[in-house]
Design an enzyme around this catalytic site. Structure first.
Site, PDB file in Angstrom:
ATOM      1  N   GLY A 107       0.825  -1.212   0.000  1.00 13.70           N
ATOM      2  CA  GLY A 107       0.000   0.000   0.000  1.00 13.70           C
ATOM      3  C   GLY A 107       0.846   1.242   0.000  1.00 13.70           C
ATOM      4  O   GLY A 107       2.031   1.196  -0.314  1.00 13.70           O
ATOM      5  N   PHE A 109       2.379   3.098   2.169  1.00 15.80           N
ATOM      6  CA  PHE A 109       3.684   3.281   2.798  1.00 15.80           C
ATOM      7  C   PHE A 109       4.553   2.040   2.853  1.00 15.80           C
ATOM      8  O   PHE A 109       5.594   2.045   3.496  1.00 15.80           O
ATOM      9  CB  PHE A 109       3.574   3.996   4.154  1.00 15.80           C
ATOM     10  CG  PHE A 109       2.835   3.307   5.257  1.00 15.80           C
ATOM     11  CD1 PHE A 109       1.609   3.795   5.669  1.00 15.80           C
ATOM     12  CD2 PHE A 109       3.384   2.235   5.916  1.00 15.80           C
ATOM     13  CE1 PHE A 109       0.931   3.203   6.721  1.00 15.80           C
ATOM     14  CE2 PHE A 109       2.729   1.636   6.962  1.00 15.80           C
ATOM     15  CZ  PHE A 109       1.488   2.122   7.369  1.00 15.80           C
ATOM     16  N   GLY A 110       4.166   1.020   2.124  1.00 19.50           N
ATOM     17  CA  GLY A 110       5.057  -0.130   2.026  1.00 19.50           C
ATOM     18  C   GLY A 110       4.315  -1.460   2.028  1.00 19.50           C
ATOM     19  O   GLY A 110       3.083  -1.506   1.936  1.00 19.50           O
ATOM     20  N   PRO A 111       5.071  -2.584   2.126  1.00 25.00           N
ATOM     21  CA  PRO A 111       4.456  -3.912   2.069  1.00 25.00           C
ATOM     22  C   PRO A 111       3.697  -4.276   3.350  1.00 25.00           C
ATOM     23  O   PRO A 111       3.993  -3.750   4.417  1.00 25.00           O
ATOM     24  CB  PRO A 111       5.662  -4.845   1.882  1.00 25.00           C
ATOM     25  CG  PRO A 111       6.822  -4.088   2.410  1.00 25.00           C
ATOM     26  CD  PRO A 111       6.532  -2.628   2.241  1.00 25.00           C
ATOM     27  N   VAL A 112       2.743  -5.185   3.188  1.00 24.70           N
ATOM     28  CA  VAL A 112       1.950  -5.662   4.332  1.00 24.70           C
ATOM     29  C   VAL A 112       2.142  -7.177   4.427  1.00 24.70           C
ATOM     30  O   VAL A 112       2.020  -7.884   3.426  1.00 24.70           O
ATOM     31  CB  VAL A 112       0.448  -5.339   4.132  1.00 24.70           C
ATOM     32  CG1 VAL A 112      -0.362  -5.750   5.356  1.00 24.70           C
ATOM     33  CG2 VAL A 112       0.238  -3.854   3.838  1.00 24.70           C
ATOM     34  N   ASP A 223      -9.583   8.745   0.686  1.00 21.97           N
ATOM     35  CA  ASP A 223      -9.141   7.698  -0.243  1.00 21.97           C
ATOM     36  C   ASP A 223     -10.016   6.449  -0.110  1.00 21.97           C
ATOM     37  O   ASP A 223      -9.512   5.330  -0.074  1.00 21.97           O
ATOM     38  CB  ASP A 223      -7.667   7.371  -0.004  1.00 21.97           C
ATOM     39  CG  ASP A 223      -7.025   6.704  -1.216  1.00 21.97           C
ATOM     40  OD1 ASP A 223      -7.590   6.813  -2.326  1.00 21.97           O
ATOM     41  OD2 ASP A 223      -5.970   6.068  -1.061  1.00 21.97           O
TER      42      ASP A 223
END
Ligand code: AMP
Length: 408
Positions: A107, A109-112, A223
């Protein structure tokens, strides 16, 4: 003893000299002033240190927070919200050292990653990408908002892990991931029947109402889209991703920005064109989402064999022709309740009206779903013609949220 025998110590002459007396007095005054100054500085320093200690700690990833191996709690803002801290060791272990096969998605701000704690609890770990400045801003924003909010239709933040140069947020795990992976997928879409979809629409409306009105704050999500609706084990919706959210003051109704953030296909016209956002711009995104859930089609990139309409225009045309039920995706034809389908499309069209003032508030939307009365007639939606979506300053590629950095 005779007085003459007494030896009186002789007093140094200098003491009696008028000049040296003055010098001595000057020294005394200077020393006194210096001592007072030192004392004042000392008192000020003590006061400063005391006030600094009293100020609530705010999570700022690049300002290290003391991390201990056990879970502990810390304040996250200007109120008494408390969040658990997880150690890096614990999170690494739970995600198999951030193994690729544990990755759930990526997403703003980065991977989950998916993780399983020692006690068997399943978690989702959002790991801040070290190179992303945008991510850092969104990380802080996410903590600021989600930590203070609690509603059954919002994803729950369990805690955080900030250690060394790692910053992570820990959420409850949503086994069915995000709504877009169902409704826009030709195979998986048949797994969501009409009652599931109606419950998702309803739950999302309630979550949004909570953000706009029922929580202690007035929050605009900015969003809202299918990939930001997560589904729990029973397919209940949870709004997620507060990286772009904004809090409004009590009597503040709208705000302006030069940097439009959000996702193409979901942006209200006044936001996309003028940078004006308000709870009504979230209502617009909600309307798009409703039409997407009912039709199983993405607003962005929609095409219809007969005309060049986008999804909103297509729904409007069918509504005008009294054939709106044709919008329903084929996979729901057997399971649907026609009155609910018609009502959902009608409400969706009310939400995507061109002018923000014509759109209902989320409290009216929830009432419209809960009550059976007649609904007002919607006006023509925004972006009626295909290609009318303005491109100025929009920062979204495909369906991924893109932001240009702006001060928060
Ligand atoms: P986000 O950063 O919130 O946009 O998340 C990116 C993707 O990771 C989502 O589209 C989901 O597929 C997945 N994801 C995020 N949070 C969770 C969660 N709590 N449980 C399961 N999957 C998640």
């Amino acid at each position: 003893m005779a007085v003459s025998d007494l030896t009186i110590p002789s007093i140094p002459e200098s003491i009696y000299k008028p000049g040296s007396n003055k010098k001595r007095q000057t020294i005394i005054v200077v020393v006194s002033i210096l001592s007072i100054l030192v004392m004042v500085i000392l008192i000020l320093a003590i006061l400063y240190a005391w006030r600094k200690k009293k100020r609530p700690q705010v999570i700022v990833p690049d300002e290290p927070v003391q991390i201990i191996d056990e879970e502990y709690t810390m304040e996250t803002g200007d109120d008494d919200t408390e969040l658990s801290s997880f150690s890096l060791t614990k999170i690494s272990k739970s995600t198999n050292d951030f193994a690729n096969d544990k990755k759930l998605g990526e997403g703003g701000f980065g991977p989950v990653y998916k993780g399983v704690l020692d006690d068997g609890r399943e978690i989702a770990v959002k790991r801040l990408s070290k190179t992303s400045r945008q991510g850092l801003g969104e990380f802080k924003n996410e903590v600021k908002f989600i930590a203070k909010l609690q509603h059954r239709n919002l994803v729950k933040l369990l805690g955080y892990c900030i250690q060394g140069d790692e910053s992570m947020l820990i959420y409850e795990y949503m086994p069915n991931k995000s709504l877009d992976s169902f409704i826009f997928d030709t195979i998986k879409s048949s797994l969501l029947d009409w009652s599931d979809r109606y419950r998702i629409i309803h739950g999302t409306a309630r979550g949004l109402l909570y953000l706009h009105q029922d929580s202690r704050f007035k929050i605009v999500h900015r969003d809202l889209k299918a990939s930001n609706i997560l589904l729990d084990v029973d397919m209940n919706p949870k709004i997620s991703d507060f990286g772009l959210a904004r809090m409004f003051r009590e009597h503040e109704n709208e705000a302006n920005t030069n940097n439009v953030v959000g996702t193409l296909g979901y942006l209200a016209p006044e936001y996309a064109v003028d940078g004006t956002f308000s709870e009504k711009s979230d209502v617009f995104s909600f309307g798009v989402l409703v039409l997407e859930i009912v039709s199983g089609k993405k607003n962005r990139g929609f095409s219809h064999e007969k005309d060049s309409d986008n999804l909103l225009a297509h729904a409007w045309r069918l509504f005008e022709e009294g054939m709106v039920v044709q919008l329903l995706g084929a996979e729901m034809r057997d399971s649907c309740v026609v009155s609910e389908v018609l009502r959902s499309i009608h409400i969706g069209l009310l939400c995507v009206q061109h002018h923000a003032k014509d759109r209902p508030t989320m409290s009216s939307v929830v009432l419209m779903f809960d009550k059976e009365g007649a609904l007002p007639r919607p006006k023509q939606p925004a972006f009626f013609a295909k290609g009318s979506v303005p491109q100025r300053n929009l920062v979204s590629i495909n369906d991924i949220t893109m932001t240009t950095l702006e001060p928060r």
